[in-house]
Scaffold this active site. Structure first.
Site, PDB file in Angstrom:
ATOM      1  NE  ARG A   1      -3.788  -2.195  -0.225  1.00  0.00           N
ATOM      2  CZ  ARG A   1      -2.927  -3.143  -0.474  1.00  0.00           C
ATOM      3  NH1 ARG A   1      -1.965  -3.195  -1.454  1.00  0.00           N
ATOM      4  NH2 ARG A   1      -3.516  -4.486  -0.695  1.00  0.00           N
TER       5      ARG A   1
ATOM      6  CB  SER B   1      -8.898  -0.461   4.527  1.00  0.00           C
ATOM      7  OG  SER B   1      -9.327  -1.680   4.029  1.00  0.00           O
TER       8      SER B   1
ATOM      9  CD  GLU C   1      -6.207   1.845   2.124  1.00  0.00           C
ATOM     10  OE1 GLU C   1      -5.978   0.685   2.689  1.00  0.00           O
ATOM     11  OE2 GLU C   1      -6.716   1.978   1.242  1.00  0.00           O
TER      12      GLU C   1
HETATM   13  C1  LIG Z   1     -15.443   1.046  -0.837  1.00  0.00           C
HETATM   14  C2  LIG Z   1     -13.939   1.294  -1.236  1.00  0.00           C
HETATM   15  C3  LIG Z   1     -13.238   0.057  -1.298  1.00  0.00           C
HETATM   16  C4  LIG Z   1     -11.784   0.136  -1.732  1.00  0.00           C
HETATM   17  N1  LIG Z   1     -11.076  -0.844  -1.530  1.00  0.00           N
HETATM   18  C5  LIG Z   1      -9.750  -0.951  -1.732  1.00  0.00           C
HETATM   19  C6  LIG Z   1      -8.961  -2.098  -1.905  1.00  0.00           C
HETATM   20  O1  LIG Z   1      -9.379  -3.172  -2.068  1.00  0.00           O
HETATM   21  N2  LIG Z   1      -7.612  -2.052  -2.193  1.00  0.00           N
HETATM   22  C7  LIG Z   1      -6.948  -0.739  -2.186  1.00  0.00           C
HETATM   23  O2  LIG Z   1      -5.818  -0.695  -2.632  1.00  0.00           O
HETATM   24  N3  LIG Z   1      -7.728   0.422  -2.138  1.00  0.00           N
HETATM   25  C8  LIG Z   1      -9.053   0.362  -2.017  1.00  0.00           C
HETATM   26  N4  LIG Z   1      -9.800   1.605  -1.781  1.00  0.00           N
HETATM   27  C9  LIG Z   1      -9.199   2.783  -1.885  1.00  0.00           C
HETATM   28  C10 LIG Z   1      -9.191   3.445  -3.065  1.00  0.00           C
HETATM   29  O3  LIG Z   1     -10.240   3.175  -3.964  1.00  0.00           O
HETATM   30  C11 LIG Z   1      -8.188   3.307  -3.954  1.00  0.00           C
HETATM   31  O4  LIG Z   1      -6.903   3.860  -3.172  1.00  0.00           O
HETATM   32  C12 LIG Z   1      -8.086   4.071  -5.328  1.00  0.00           C
HETATM   33  O5  LIG Z   1      -6.822   3.772  -6.048  1.00  0.00           O
HETATM   34  C13 LIG Z   1      -8.234   5.614  -4.940  1.00  0.00           C
HETATM   35  O6  LIG Z   1      -8.436   6.027  -6.407  1.00  0.00           O
HETATM   36  P1  LIG Z   1      -8.988   7.674  -6.577  1.00  0.00           P
HETATM   37  O7  LIG Z   1      -8.968   8.021  -8.137  1.00  0.00           O
HETATM   38  O8  LIG Z   1     -10.547   7.784  -6.046  1.00  0.00           O
HETATM   39  O9  LIG Z   1      -8.034   8.481  -5.935  1.00  0.00           O
HETATM   40  P2  LIG Z   1      -8.134   9.766  -5.185  1.00  0.00           P
HETATM   41  O10 LIG Z   1      -8.892   9.401  -3.775  1.00  0.00           O
HETATM   42  O11 LIG Z   1      -8.786  10.670  -5.801  1.00  0.00           O
HETATM   43  O12 LIG Z   1      -6.586   9.936  -4.427  1.00  0.00           O
HETATM   44  C14 LIG Z   1      -5.808   9.144  -3.542  1.00  0.00           C
HETATM   45  C15 LIG Z   1      -4.528   9.774  -3.421  1.00  0.00           C
HETATM   46  O13 LIG Z   1      -3.739   9.684  -4.817  1.00  0.00           O
HETATM   47  C16 LIG Z   1      -3.222  10.877  -5.254  1.00  0.00           C
HETATM   48  N5  LIG Z   1      -3.785  10.876  -6.963  1.00  0.00           N
HETATM   49  C17 LIG Z   1      -4.979  10.458  -7.335  1.00  0.00           C
HETATM   50  N6  LIG Z   1      -4.707  10.542  -8.853  1.00  0.00           N
HETATM   51  C18 LIG Z   1      -3.431  11.005  -8.866  1.00  0.00           C
HETATM   52  C19 LIG Z   1      -2.416  11.409 -10.106  1.00  0.00           C
HETATM   53  N7  LIG Z   1      -3.030  11.011 -11.337  1.00  0.00           N
HETATM   54  N8  LIG Z   1      -1.384  11.564  -9.865  1.00  0.00           N
HETATM   55  C20 LIG Z   1      -0.641  11.897  -8.744  1.00  0.00           C
HETATM   56  N9  LIG Z   1      -1.431  11.447  -7.663  1.00  0.00           N
HETATM   57  C21 LIG Z   1      -2.808  10.969  -7.687  1.00  0.00           C
HETATM   58  C22 LIG Z   1      -4.237  11.861  -4.697  1.00  0.00           C
HETATM   59  O14 LIG Z   1      -3.799  13.165  -4.629  1.00  0.00           O
HETATM   60  C23 LIG Z   1      -4.394  11.184  -3.171  1.00  0.00           C
HETATM   61  O15 LIG Z   1      -3.164  11.660  -2.586  1.00  0.00           O
HETATM   62  C24 LIG Z   1     -11.174   1.362  -1.442  1.00  0.00           C
HETATM   63  C25 LIG Z   1     -12.128   2.757  -1.240  1.00  0.00           C
HETATM   64  C26 LIG Z   1     -13.107   2.392  -1.178  1.00  0.00           C
HETATM   65  C27 LIG Z   1     -14.021   3.670  -0.973  1.00  0.00           C
END
Ligand SMILES: Cc1cc2nc3c(=O)[nH]c(=O)nc-3n(C[C@H](O)[C@H](O)[C@H](O)COP(=O)(O)OP(=O)(O)OC[C@H]3O[C@@H](n4cnc5c(N)ncnc54)[C@H](O)[C@@H]3O)c2cc1C
Length: 338
Positions: free
Chosen positions: A150, A228, A327
């Site tokens: 992670r 998480s 996380e």
């Molecule tokens: C119901 C639920 C279940 C989930 N299950 C999992 C799981 O099983 N495994 C897991 O690993 N995660 C899980 N997550 C967490 C999340 O979905 C992941 O971390 C996902 O990759 C986040 O994507 P996002 O586009 O929403 O990122 P955001 O929430 O928009 O951003 C997350 C971080 O990444 C950075 N970021 C985003 N895009 C970029 C970019 N293009 N360049 C640079 N930085 C960037 C942001 O600045 C921030 O720091 C879950 C979340 C939820 C709500």
């Protein structure tokens, strides 16, 4: 989570030139820049973010044969799960266990997204980035991404240096699905499937995730979470023995890690520290289906989320001597405890 205040400045970047321009604009004003993907792993403070928030909306997916493999390159703004579905339908193995994870492609290398026995670091070959330090666009090979559990160079080593523009995944045409996770095996067996296809694995993963409120479902009472909230802690032998002693139980759930270390279940520690699913201080509770998720209800504020997270962390630490690591990423002013 549906909490938090506004961005001081906001731009939607649908092409790379806009990302570059946004970075220059923030730099020229000495303003912090924050990158927003789908927002599924961010907790924004109630009074908002004093920064330029760049929403990455770059789109496009291409694939090419690469010496018996298929390399899929997706722009950072592509929604993640449809990409997984596309790979599964195409018969390309490597992403099937990552079905149902919310968010966009660009965030997947940030915390080396993983679930059910797969992590993107197993398939990522290259990450196209804007390097804010040099102002240049570069392609980083996976070996330069510092992937770990992670985490990555993008999240911990050099947070804020890179904006991810596109990610390339190397997948296996007609490859076998990854089945390393007991829950997944059980679900497949319950469905009478002995030789599962990629589609079977995707169906099982989605069903298991749904049963734990780990997919975005507007009809689910637990829907307002960021998945998480804490990482599973990795401890050394001395700490493990202390946890066993504190728990009065030698059957603490665990998984062996490299270097003789042990990964513990944060959910187990939280439950043993006295927290119960579905319970919490009013507008925020633990998910009724997963003790690692903090869920917002009507009237919740970001401060309620962070205060509850701080309480969980303090009670787990007091009981077991293990300090849980968050996380999600917190944006804006932080209350003292977190
Ligand atoms: C119901 C639920 C279940 C989930 N299950 C999992 C799981 O099983 N495994 C897991 O690993 N995660 C899980 N997550 C967490 C999340 O979905 C992941 O971390 C996902 O990759 C986040 O994507 P996002 O586009 O929403 O990122 P955001 O929430 O928009 O951003 C997350 C971080 O990444 C950075 N970021 C985003 N895009 C970029 C970019 N293009 N360049 C640079 N930085 C960037 C942001 O600045 C921030 O720091 C879950 C979340 C939820 C709500």
């Amino acid at each position: 989570m549906g909490v938090g205040g506004p961005a001081r400045f906001f731009v939607e970047a649908a092409d790379e030139a806009t990302v570059v321009e946004a970075a220059r604009w923030a730099e020229a004003r000495s303003l912090p820049l924050r990158v927003l993907g789908g927002g599924s792993n961010i907790v924004v403070a109630d009074d908002g973010v004093e920064a330029l928030v760049v929403h990455v909306a770059l789109r496009g997916v291409s694939s090419r044969d690469a010496g018996g493999a298929v390399e899929v390159t997706a722009a950072a703004g592509e929604p993640w799960d449809p990409l997984v579905e596309r790979a599964v339908v195409g018969g390309w193995a490597g992403l099937e266990c990552l079905s149902g994870i919310p968010g966009l492609v660009g965030a997947t290398p940030m915390q080396n997204v993983g679930a059910y026995g797969q992590e993107v670091s197993q398939t990522v070959t290259a990450v196209r980035v804007l390097d804010r330090r040099s102002g240049a666009i570069a392609t980083l090979p996976a070996a330069d991404c510092g992937f770990g559990y992670r985490t990555s160079r993008f999240k911990s080593g050099e947070a804020d240096r890179f904006i991810v523009l596109a990610v390339t995944y190397r997948l296996v045409p007609d490859g076998a699905p990854t089945i390393r996770y007991a829950d997944l095996e059980k679900d497949l067996a319950a469905r009478g499937i002995s030789r599962p296809s990629l589609r079977d694995v995707r169906t099982s993963v989605l069903a298991i995730r749904r049963s734990k409120s780990m997919v975005l479902d507007p009809a689910d009472d637990n829907r307002r979470s960021c998945g998480s909230f804490f990482l599973n802690p990795i401890v050394d032998a001395t700490r493990l023995a202390e946890v066993e002693r504190a728990a009065g139980d030698a059957s603490v759930p665990r998984w062996p890690e490299a270097g003789g270390r042990t990964k513990l279940s944060a959910a187990w520690l939280i439950e043993r520290a006295g927290f119960r699913r579905g319970e919490g201080p009013g507008p925020v509770t633990l998910s009724s289906r997963h003790s690692l998720a903090i869920v917002c209800h009507d009237g919740a504020r970001a401060a309620d989320v962070t205060a509850f997270a701080a309480e969980i962390r303090a009670r787990v630490e007091a009981r077991f001597g293990v300090r849980l690591v968050l996380e999600p990423v917190l944006w804006g002013r932080r209350p003292g405890e977190l």
